[in-house]
Design a protein around this motif. Sequence first.
Motif, PDB file in Angstrom:
ATOM      1  N   ALA A  98     -91.246  41.888 -49.189  1.00 35.57           N
ATOM      2  CA  ALA A  98     -91.039  43.291 -49.557  1.00 35.57           C
ATOM      3  C   ALA A  98     -89.665  43.780 -49.106  1.00 35.57           C
ATOM      4  N   ALA A  99     -89.267  43.408 -47.881  1.00 39.33           N
ATOM      5  CA  ALA A  99     -87.947  43.791 -47.376  1.00 39.33           C
ATOM      6  C   ALA A  99     -86.848  43.145 -48.211  1.00 39.33           C
ATOM      7  N   SER A 100     -87.072  41.893 -48.613  1.00 39.65           N
ATOM      8  CA  SER A 100     -86.097  41.186 -49.436  1.00 39.65           C
ATOM      9  C   SER A 100     -85.925  41.863 -50.788  1.00 39.65           C
ATOM     10  N   ALA A 101     -87.036  42.375 -51.332  1.00 38.38           N
ATOM     11  CA  ALA A 101     -86.974  43.030 -52.639  1.00 38.38           C
ATOM     12  C   ALA A 101     -86.302  44.392 -52.556  1.00 38.38           C
ATOM     13  N   ILE A 102     -86.730  45.229 -51.619  1.00 35.68           N
ATOM     14  CA  ILE A 102     -86.186  46.590 -51.549  1.00 35.68           C
ATOM     15  C   ILE A 102     -84.740  46.593 -51.066  1.00 35.68           C
ATOM     16  N   GLY A 103     -84.370  45.578 -50.266  1.00 40.21           N
ATOM     17  CA  GLY A 103     -82.984  45.466 -49.820  1.00 40.21           C
ATOM     18  C   GLY A 103     -82.123  44.695 -50.801  1.00 40.21           C
ATOM     19  N   THR A 104     -82.718  44.258 -51.923  1.00 36.30           N
ATOM     20  CA  THR A 104     -82.066  43.424 -52.951  1.00 36.30           C
ATOM     21  C   THR A 104     -81.365  42.234 -52.307  1.00 36.30           C
ATOM     22  N   VAL A 105     -82.127  41.485 -51.520  1.00 37.31           N
ATOM     23  CA  VAL A 105     -81.576  40.359 -50.775  1.00 37.31           C
ATOM     24  C   VAL A 105     -81.835  39.036 -51.498  1.00 37.31           C
ATOM     25  N   GLY A 106     -83.118  38.663 -51.613  1.00 35.37           N
ATOM     26  CA  GLY A 106     -83.448  37.413 -52.283  1.00 35.37           C
ATOM     27  C   GLY A 106     -83.923  36.317 -51.364  1.00 35.37           C
ATOM     28  N   LEU A 107     -83.851  36.528 -50.048  1.00 38.06           N
ATOM     29  CA  LEU A 107     -84.413  35.539 -49.130  1.00 38.06           C
ATOM     30  C   LEU A 107     -85.932  35.523 -49.292  1.00 38.06           C
ATOM     31  N   SER A 108     -86.518  34.344 -49.137  1.00 35.88           N
ATOM     32  CA  SER A 108     -87.958  34.225 -49.353  1.00 35.88           C
ATOM     33  C   SER A 108     -88.547  33.190 -48.413  1.00 35.88           C
ATOM     34  N   LEU A 109     -89.792  33.407 -48.047  1.00 38.07           N
ATOM     35  CA  LEU A 109     -90.540  32.425 -47.264  1.00 38.07           C
ATOM     36  C   LEU A 109     -91.394  31.552 -48.178  1.00 38.07           C
ATOM     37  N   GLY A 110     -91.105  31.578 -49.465  1.00 38.24           N
ATOM     38  CA  GLY A 110     -91.828  30.765 -50.435  1.00 38.24           C
ATOM     39  C   GLY A 110     -93.058  31.426 -51.004  1.00 38.24           C
ATOM     40  N   VAL A 111     -93.211  32.727 -50.771  1.00 42.01           N
ATOM     41  CA  VAL A 111     -94.410  33.446 -51.211  1.00 42.01           C
ATOM     42  C   VAL A 111     -94.306  33.910 -52.661  1.00 42.01           C
ATOM     43  N   THR A 112     -93.140  34.385 -53.064  1.00 41.11           N
ATOM     44  CA  THR A 112     -92.988  35.046 -54.361  1.00 41.11           C
ATOM     45  C   THR A 112     -93.442  34.219 -55.571  1.00 41.11           C
ATOM     46  N   PRO A 113     -93.079  32.923 -55.690  1.00 39.55           N
ATOM     47  CA  PRO A 113     -93.482  32.182 -56.897  1.00 39.55           C
ATOM     48  C   PRO A 113     -94.992  32.119 -57.121  1.00 39.55           C
ATOM     49  N   GLY A 114     -95.798  32.235 -56.066  1.00 40.54           N
ATOM     50  CA  GLY A 114     -97.244  32.133 -56.213  1.00 40.54           C
ATOM     51  C   GLY A 114     -97.969  33.458 -56.322  1.00 40.54           C
ATOM     52  N   LEU A 115     -97.249  34.565 -56.384  1.00 40.69           N
ATOM     53  CA  LEU A 115     -97.886  35.877 -56.435  1.00 40.69           C
ATOM     54  C   LEU A 115     -98.459  36.181 -57.818  1.00 40.69           C
ATOM     55  N   GLY A 116     -99.485  37.023 -57.834  1.00 45.06           N
ATOM     56  CA  GLY A 116    -100.078  37.472 -59.085  1.00 45.06           C
ATOM     57  C   GLY A 116     -99.272  38.587 -59.721  1.00 45.06           C
ATOM     58  N   GLY A 117     -99.694  39.015 -60.915  1.00 40.14           N
ATOM     59  CA  GLY A 117     -98.976  40.034 -61.672  1.00 40.14           C
ATOM     60  C   GLY A 117     -98.775  41.347 -60.938  1.00 40.14           C
ATOM     61  N   PRO A 118     -99.816  41.949 -60.352  1.00 45.94           N
ATOM     62  CA  PRO A 118     -99.640  43.223 -59.646  1.00 45.94           C
ATOM     63  C   PRO A 118     -98.656  43.124 -58.481  1.00 45.94           C
ATOM     64  N   SER A 119     -98.700  42.021 -57.738  1.00 44.65           N
ATOM     65  CA  SER A 119     -97.784  41.856 -56.604  1.00 44.65           C
ATOM     66  C   SER A 119     -96.337  41.701 -57.088  1.00 44.65           C
ATOM     67  N   ARG A 120     -96.159  40.981 -58.181  1.00 51.45           N
ATOM     68  CA  ARG A 120     -94.813  40.836 -58.742  1.00 51.45           C
ATOM     69  C   ARG A 120     -94.303  42.188 -59.236  1.00 51.45           C
ATOM     70  N   ALA A 121     -95.203  42.994 -59.787  1.00 54.78           N
ATOM     71  CA  ALA A 121     -94.814  44.327 -60.250  1.00 54.78           C
ATOM     72  C   ALA A 121     -94.324  45.174 -59.092  1.00 54.78           C
ATOM     73  N   ILE A 122     -94.960  45.046 -57.942  1.00 54.52           N
ATOM     74  CA  ILE A 122     -94.523  45.782 -56.740  1.00 54.52           C
ATOM     75  C   ILE A 122     -93.115  45.362 -56.356  1.00 54.52           C
ATOM     76  N   LEU A 123     -92.844  44.053 -56.381  1.00 59.97           N
ATOM     77  CA  LEU A 123     -91.510  43.562 -56.013  1.00 59.97           C
ATOM     78  C   LEU A 123     -90.473  44.005 -57.045  1.00 59.97           C
ATOM     79  N   ILE A 124     -90.846  44.024 -58.326  1.00 57.36           N
ATOM     80  CA  ILE A 124     -89.918  44.503 -59.367  1.00 57.36           C
ATOM     81  C   ILE A 124     -89.552  45.964 -59.102  1.00 57.36           C
TER      82      ILE A 124
END
Length: 409
Positions: A383-409
């Motif tokens: 969430a911090a990576s998304a709102i700060g427009t960073v892009g660092l990841s712990l490998g969670v994002t690729p496995g998220l469902g649609g609603p969670s991806r919508a939150i990050l968008i």
Amino acid sequence: MTKALEHVHFSSAQIIIAGFATVILLGAVLLTLPFASREPGSANFADALFTATSAVCVTGLVVHDTALYWSEFGQAVILMLIQIGGMGVVTVAVAIAMISGKKISLMQRSTMQEAISAHHVGGVVRLTGFIVRGSLLIELLGAALLAIVFVPQFGVGQGVWYSIFHSISAFCNAGFDLMGVQAPYSSLTAYAGNPVVSLTIAGLIVVGGIGFLTWEDIRTNKFHLRAYRLQSKVILCVTFCLIVLPALYFYFFELSDDLPVGERVLSALFQSITPRTAGFNTIDLAAMSEVGQMVLVMLMLIGGSPGSTAGGMKTTTLAVLLFSAAAVFCRREEPRCFGRRIDGEALRSAAAILLLYLSLFLLGGLAISAMEDLPVVDCLFEAASAIGTVGLSLGVTPGLGGPSRAILI
């Protein structure tokens, strides 16, 4: 209907938001074309929208490895979106208008002032030219330096393309990379001990994250520090501290003593720079302690500086809050910085921005954790990576469902 539209007046903020939304949608449509991805058929619109949003907002979070999933055409679209997002939709639009010889209206100048956080409307067109020329020159220089390593490794054609792609991605603080050809989602971990790649990428991130207004101040006043604007002085001081202090922490507490000293120094320096807000990494972030990950979260939320290619709350927001806190603790009537009084409006804006970022960061991270049944720290990191427009990841994002991806968008 036409007469009604003539009386509609859009604010600068509305124009900027509409511009970003339009570019994101156009980018998503281009990425759904059959030849934009390597797999048979076309990418689904949800994945294309996520990627286009991440590129235009120079974030770097991905649901597919950029090198393995997207074709050369798809990568070129992503790079174009990164360039537009990094320089600013309004900046690019004004630059095109200038090249075509069109007269820049007062409304366009006002919108440009808002987009790049300029102090005055006057001179904003000249500043636009400086931003475009400076950006292209720095990106070209960065690509030339990266080519020293990438051309011998990947060959002339691919090496030049990789050099250009990573130079633009680094300067625009985007964090997209093409190193999935070595290992999926590996970012720049293979170059942790390579000073040319590490220092070039880190330098591009810093140059892009300091901000165009500060660089204009440096160009105008050279080494006459007293002549700098207050904002430039604050940005340079805060940026220096946010590079050095986290680097010392990473060097002594997060990196293995078994690493060669040179690689350890490069890795510590790189990890202190990239969270604000580039998204590259040269070490395995999942292997860091939770304290180290939370240090990264704080750096991601702070971000870069006003009028830069970086996101986040901005270094000036942090400075205003710190000087205000110091004034309260020292029982001074008003906060001061470099002998100048900090305006009350600036303090109110900084407090509002902090509240907004913390609220969205916590609500987004907790919502994703609840929906996906994942560790809270991992979700807060994304969430911090998304709102700060960073892009660092712990490998969670690729496995998220649609609603969670919508939150990050």
